[in-house]
Write an enzyme that holds these catalytic residues in place. Structure first.
Site, PDB file in Angstrom:
ATOM      1  N   LYS A  87      12.126   4.894 -13.588  1.00 56.64           N
ATOM      2  CA  LYS A  87      11.309   3.993 -14.312  1.00 56.64           C
ATOM      3  C   LYS A  87       9.837   3.771 -13.542  1.00 56.64           C
ATOM      4  CE  LYS A  87      10.114  -0.154 -14.419  1.00 56.64           C
ATOM      5  NZ  LYS A  87       8.752  -0.572 -14.495  1.00 56.64           N
ATOM      6  N   GLU A 131      12.513  -0.411  -0.591  1.00 59.23           N
ATOM      7  CA  GLU A 131      11.408  -0.249   0.408  1.00 59.23           C
ATOM      8  C   GLU A 131      10.421  -1.540  -0.064  1.00 59.23           C
ATOM      9  OE1 GLU A 131       7.982  -0.220   1.584  1.00 59.23           O
ATOM     10  OE2 GLU A 131       7.666   1.813   0.513  1.00 59.23           O
ATOM     11  N   CYS A 179       2.154  -0.917   1.242  1.00 63.70           N
ATOM     12  CA  CYS A 179       3.029  -1.768   2.029  1.00 63.70           C
ATOM     13  C   CYS A 179       2.822  -1.601   3.545  1.00 63.70           C
ATOM     14  CB  CYS A 179       4.374  -1.550   1.780  1.00 63.70           C
ATOM     15  SG  CYS A 179       4.662   0.230   2.011  1.00 63.70           S
ATOM     16  N   GLU A 188       1.530 -11.210   2.216  1.00 66.13           N
ATOM     17  CA  GLU A 188       0.969  -9.853   2.079  1.00 66.13           C
ATOM     18  C   GLU A 188       0.075 -10.192   0.807  1.00 66.13           C
ATOM     19  OE1 GLU A 188       2.787  -5.626   1.321  1.00 66.13           O
ATOM     20  OE2 GLU A 188       3.758  -6.913   0.053  1.00 66.13           O
TER      21      GLU A 188
END
Length: 499
Positions: A192, A268, A302, A399
């Site tokens: 996906k 992750e 990330c 973040e």
């Protein structure tokens, strides 16, 4: 089946790319059941590039059934590892032959510099496929000594059907990191892609066929996370989910997996990685690596080193040199030869980053450079450096996923470690010093899955990658990744024991 053709006429690449825009299920492109579409937007100018099919739960069900049938009848351990490896190597060869085109597509819908996409993303994707091609016939169990009347051994069997949910920041690279070990281990896969960046995944589908993978072994279903992603996570015929993305979405996937068939999950997730800089560093190299750590991929990584802790003795010199380097980074057209930083991925992400910049100002941090939109159109943001940052500020704790660095002064090693660990995340960190004893000591003390010493964002395919704390579960890359794509079976053979 609908497709779109794009003519590239840029300083970096000239050529034509044609991409089928349907869903790739059971070896061919098909229309979605509900006939919906998703607009793909060029982040350089906010204009629509094309529309692709929008898969929903009905399409995921069709793909899952096709993948399950392929796994049971013509894949898995029915195909020896050496043959699976040949197919992965052929796929890598085909990707390499078309690498410029794929890099151009990545630059188009992601907005990253073409040269970065070509030299980084494409090279990494090709290398990952080849790395796992080499593992395909080396996934082995072992014989375990018990007693003279028993033979005991282990087998690493494929999980079955894997759902791979791919992020928008490194679309083809992350796809390769997931399908590489999954296919090497003998699993069927449903990919996906992100609804924001589906083009390279769709362009790759004809190469799956050309590489020789049986129909149904690899399926690609475009769609939104709330529909296609949710359906993939809860489908009872899917045995595992591998996901790269936000911690919030990772929690939802883990919850869904637990409520359905207790799928295996590899997550992750987010990060707020610290870079710790001591007084004795090689200043020129440190500045370059720290800049790469935070501004690589427009800060949309990330592992971005967004919290920069600088020891007091070198703080002023580092800030001056870091400012000069950040100011020299070229922001602009991804296809210009000298561009380093392109636009952010979307209007939503642009507004999110600008909201964090506003928050930093309101909470008392100082915008040292940047902090504004770059240009008049598209989603460009100036490389931004904040000083006078405090540990409880949002720009230090949350973040941002953009080109925004928070610089914090520290005095002692103990203080630096304490502040570095003051986060819910634990994905990565970096330590800069000439003192190897201190480097290793601090790297071991920071709670993170990856620790870089005198570098940042410098990963290797053979070395595992993943996070501590709320940065995820499981590992990608290296031999360790294969553990998450196999089930371990223990076999006990009676060779003489009588009741």
């Amino acid at each position: 089946m609908s497709s779109f053709t794009y003519q590239f006429d840029t300083p970096s690449y000239k050529g034509t790319s044609t991409v089928s825009t349907g869903l790739f299920i059971n070896g061919k492109f098909v229309e979605p059941v509900e006939k919906g579409t998703i607009e793909v937007v060029n982040p350089v100018n906010g204009k629509v590039i094309t529309s692709v099919a929008a898969g929903t739960a009905a399409d995921i069900d069709i793909a899952a059934r096709a993948a399950r049938k392929a796994y049971k009848e013509r894949w898995g351990l029915k195909v020896p590892g050496v043959q699976r490896g040949r197919m992965l190597n052929k796929l890598a060869d085909l990707l390499e032959a078309n690498a410029d085109e794929f890099a151009a597509l990545e630059a188009l819908d992601v907005g990253k510099a073409f040269r970065v996409a070509r030299n980084g993303d494409m090279s990494g994707s090709i290398a990952a496929l080849r790395y796992y091609a080499g593992w395909a016939d080396k996934i082995q169990g072992k014989t375990i000594e018990t007693n003279a009347k028993k033979l005991a051994y282990t087998r690493h069997e494929p999980v079955g059907v894997v759902g791979a949910i791919v992020p928008w920041n490194f679309p083809l690279t992350m796809l390769s990191f997931k399908i590489g070990p999954a296919l090497a281990a003998g699993n069927a896969v449903i990919v996906k892609p992100s609804e924001l960046t589906p083009l390279t995944a769709l362009r790759l589908c004809p190469l799956f066929v050309e590489a020789g993978f049986p129909d149904g072994v690899i399926n690609v279903v475009n769609g939104y996370g709330s529909t296609a992603g949710q359906a993939l996570s809860e489908h009872m015929a899917v045995d595992k989910i591998t996901f790269t993305g936000s911690t919030l979405t990772g929690r939802k996937i883990m919850e869904t997996a637990s409520k359905t068939n207790l799928k295996k999950v590899t997550l992750e997730l987010g990060g707020k990685s610290p870079s710790v800089i001591f007084d004795d560093v090689d200043l020129e190299q440190t500045v370059k690596w720290v800049s790469h750590g935070i501004f690589m991929n427009h800060g949309q990584a990330c592992t971005a080193g967004s919290r920069i802790f600088v020891q007091a003795g070198i703080y002023d010199r580092f800030l001056k040199a870091f400012t000069e380097h950040a100011s020299s980074l070229k922001v602009g057209d991804p296809f210009a030869r000298d561009t380093y930083q392109g636009p952010q991925i979307s209007q939503t992400q642009f507004e999110r980053i600008m909201g964090y910049i506003k928050s930093g100002k309101e909470e008392g941090a100082t915008v040292h450079i940047g902090g504004e939109r770059h240009g008049n159109e598209g989603y460009f943001i100036q490389p931004t450096i904040f000083t006078e940052c405090k540990p409880n500020m949002k720009i230090v704790q949350e973040e941002i996923f953009g080109p925004v660095a928070a610089i914090i002064k520290f005095a002692t090693e103990e203080e630096a470690i304490e502040q570095a660990n003051n986060t819910v995340y634990g994905l990565a960190c970096s330590v800069f010093t000439r003192d190897i004893d201190r480097a290793i000591r601090v790297a071991h003390s920071i709670e993170a899955g990856t620790a870089w010493i005198n570098c940042h964002n410098s990963s290797e395919l053979s070395v595992p990658f993943g996070g501590f704390k709320q940065s995820g579960i499981g590992r990608e890359l290296g031999e360790y990744a294969l553990e998450h794509y196999t089930n371990l079976k223990a076999v006990h053979v009676n060779i003489g024991h009588r009741l």
